[in-house]
Design a protein around this motif. Structure first.
Motif, short mmCIF file in Angstrom:
data_model
loop_
_atom_site.label_atom_id
_atom_site.label_comp_id
_atom_site.label_asym_id
_atom_site.label_seq_id
_atom_site.Cartn_x
_atom_site.Cartn_y
_atom_site.Cartn_z
N ARG A 159 45.13 99.12 -31.46
CA ARG A 159 44.03 99.99 -31.03
C ARG A 159 42.77 99.41 -31.66
O ARG A 159 42.70 99.26 -32.88
CB ARG A 159 44.26 101.41 -31.51
CG ARG A 159 43.19 102.37 -31.07
CD ARG A 159 43.59 103.80 -31.45
NE ARG A 159 42.46 104.65 -31.45
CZ ARG A 159 41.78 105.01 -32.54
NH1 ARG A 159 42.16 104.58 -33.72
NH2 ARG A 159 40.75 105.79 -32.45
N VAL A 160 41.82 99.05 -30.83
CA VAL A 160 40.57 98.47 -31.32
C VAL A 160 39.48 99.49 -31.06
O VAL A 160 39.19 99.81 -29.90
CB VAL A 160 40.25 97.13 -30.63
CG1 VAL A 160 38.95 96.55 -31.17
CG2 VAL A 160 41.40 96.15 -30.83
N THR A 199 32.79 93.54 -24.85
CA THR A 199 33.92 92.70 -24.46
C THR A 199 34.67 92.32 -25.73
O THR A 199 34.06 91.92 -26.72
CB THR A 199 33.45 91.43 -23.73
OG1 THR A 199 32.89 91.80 -22.48
CG2 THR A 199 34.61 90.46 -23.49
N LEU A 200 35.99 92.44 -25.68
CA LEU A 200 36.85 92.09 -26.80
C LEU A 200 37.67 90.86 -26.43
O LEU A 200 38.25 90.81 -25.34
CB LEU A 200 37.79 93.25 -27.13
CG LEU A 200 38.83 92.96 -28.20
CD1 LEU A 200 38.19 92.93 -29.58
CD2 LEU A 200 39.94 94.00 -28.16
N ILE A 245 39.44 92.19 -23.00
CA ILE A 245 39.10 93.50 -22.43
C ILE A 245 37.59 93.55 -22.28
O ILE A 245 36.86 93.22 -23.21
CB ILE A 245 39.56 94.66 -23.33
CG1 ILE A 245 41.06 94.63 -23.52
CG2 ILE A 245 39.14 96.01 -22.74
CD1 ILE A 245 41.58 95.70 -24.44
N ILE A 294 34.18 97.99 -22.53
CA ILE A 294 34.59 99.03 -23.50
C ILE A 294 33.33 99.80 -23.87
O ILE A 294 32.39 99.23 -24.42
CB ILE A 294 35.19 98.41 -24.78
CG1 ILE A 294 36.39 97.51 -24.45
CG2 ILE A 294 35.58 99.50 -25.76
CD1 ILE A 294 36.87 96.67 -25.61
N ASP A 328 37.49 103.31 -27.78
CA ASP A 328 38.39 102.22 -28.18
C ASP A 328 38.80 101.39 -26.97
O ASP A 328 38.40 101.67 -25.84
CB ASP A 328 39.61 102.76 -28.94
CG ASP A 328 40.50 103.65 -28.10
OD1 ASP A 328 40.87 103.25 -26.98
OD2 ASP A 328 40.86 104.75 -28.58
N SER A 329 39.62 100.37 -27.22
CA SER A 329 39.98 99.40 -26.20
C SER A 329 40.69 100.01 -24.99
O SER A 329 40.64 99.45 -23.90
CB SER A 329 40.86 98.30 -26.81
OG SER A 329 41.93 98.86 -27.53
N GLY A 389 38.46 100.43 -21.92
CA GLY A 389 37.91 99.25 -21.25
C GLY A 389 38.80 98.77 -20.12
O GLY A 389 39.80 99.40 -19.77
N GLU A 440 41.21 95.86 -18.98
CA GLU A 440 42.01 94.74 -19.48
C GLU A 440 42.01 93.63 -18.43
O GLU A 440 42.55 93.78 -17.35
CB GLU A 440 43.43 95.21 -19.79
CG GLU A 440 44.26 94.15 -20.49
CD GLU A 440 45.62 94.67 -20.92
OE1 GLU A 440 45.87 94.69 -22.12
OE2 GLU A 440 46.42 95.03 -20.03
N TYR A 450 47.62 91.69 -23.06
CA TYR A 450 47.92 91.40 -24.46
C TYR A 450 49.18 90.56 -24.58
O TYR A 450 50.20 90.83 -23.94
CB TYR A 450 48.11 92.72 -25.24
CG TYR A 450 48.49 92.51 -26.68
CD1 TYR A 450 47.54 92.14 -27.61
CD2 TYR A 450 49.79 92.69 -27.11
CE1 TYR A 450 47.87 91.95 -28.95
CE2 TYR A 450 50.14 92.50 -28.44
CZ TYR A 450 49.17 92.13 -29.35
OH TYR A 450 49.51 91.95 -30.66
N LEU A 483 34.16 90.80 -30.94
CA LEU A 483 33.54 91.83 -30.11
C LEU A 483 32.14 91.37 -29.72
O LEU A 483 31.36 90.97 -30.58
CB LEU A 483 33.46 93.15 -30.89
CG LEU A 483 33.03 94.37 -30.08
CD1 LEU A 483 34.13 94.76 -29.08
CD2 LEU A 483 32.74 95.54 -31.02
#
Length: 192
Positions: free
Chosen positions: A70-71, A83-84, A107, A110, A115-116, A119, A121, A125, A141
C-alpha cells in the motif's frame, strides 16, 4: 538538495536511477506480511498480518513481499495527481546490471491524500525475486501536470526500462518522493 548523508545518495539511487531532487511530498510504502501461523492440534487457527514499512536502505526478505504494498501519498491536495514507479536497477546482479532497470510496477493518476489503490495500474505489480546478490527496489513518486488521459506506450519487456526516459517522455520532471529497500534471495541451509 540531497546531501551525501542522504540514503538515496549513499545507496546510489540518486545518480544511477534519477537525478538529484528535493523531497516535497511524504510517501509511505507498507507491505502486509503474514506473521507466524498458530498451530493447534495440527490445524491452523489464525493468520495475522504485520505491517512492514519500507525504510531507506533497510533489508526486507522476499517472503515478506508476496502481495502489493500500500503506497500512501501523505501530503498533497486531492486534485493533484501522481505517478508511482517501482524499479530494480540491479538486474540480473548488482556487480553486472546489464539489464538495468527492471520495471516492477507503474500506477498513474493517484490523487493526493489517497493511496495507490485509487490510481490506474498501468503495469501490474511483480514481486521482487532477486537471483544474485543484494538488489535495491526503488519506489519513485512523480507529480503529474494533469491526469494522464492518453494511453501510455508500455515497454515490450520489463528489463531495460529507464526511469529517467519515462519521466521525460511523459513530462513528469524530477521525483517528489522516493524510498528504497534492499532484498536478497534467501539461501536454504545446506545439508551434509
Amino acid at each position: 538538495m540531497s546531501s551525501s548523508s542522504d540514503p538515496l545518495v549513499s545507496g546510489r539511487v540518486i545518480g544511477e536511477v534519477v537525478d538529484n531532487f528535493n523531497t516535497t511530498v511524504n510517501m509511505e510504502v507498507v507491505y502486509k506480511s503474514k506473521s507466524k501461523k498458530q498451530w493447534y492440534n495440527s490445524k491452523q487457527q489464525c493468520v495475522s498480518y504485520v505491517p512492514v514499512v519500507v525504510r531507506n536502505d533497510h533489508e526486507i526478505f522476499p517472503f515478506t513481499l508476496t502481495s502489493k504494498p500500500r503506497v500512501q501519498v501523505l501530503a498533497a491536495h486531492f486534485t493533484t495527481f501522481f505517478t508511482l514507479i517501482m524499479t530494480d536497477p540491479d538486474v540480473p546482479g548488482p556487480s553486472d546490471p546489464y539489464l538495468r532497470e527492471h520495471l516492477h510496477w507503474v500506477i498513474t493518476d493517484i490523487p493526493g491524500t489517497t493511496d495507490s489503490s485509487f490510481g490506474r495500474e498501468v503495469v501490474s505489480y511483480e514481486m521482487p525475486r532477486p537471483k544474485i546478490g543484494i538488489h535495491r527496489y526503488i519506489f519513485l513518486l512523480y507529480k503529474q501536470k494533469n491526469r494522464l488521459q492518453v494511453s501510455l506506450s508500455l515497454p515490450i519487456s520489463r528489463d531495460g526500462f529507464c526511469t529517467r526516459k519515462f519521466a521525460e517522455d511523459y513530462e513528469l520532471g524530477l521525483p517528489v518522493a522516493a524510498v528504497f529497500f534492499n532484498c536478497q534471495r534467501k539461501i536454504a541451509p545446506r545439508r551434509r
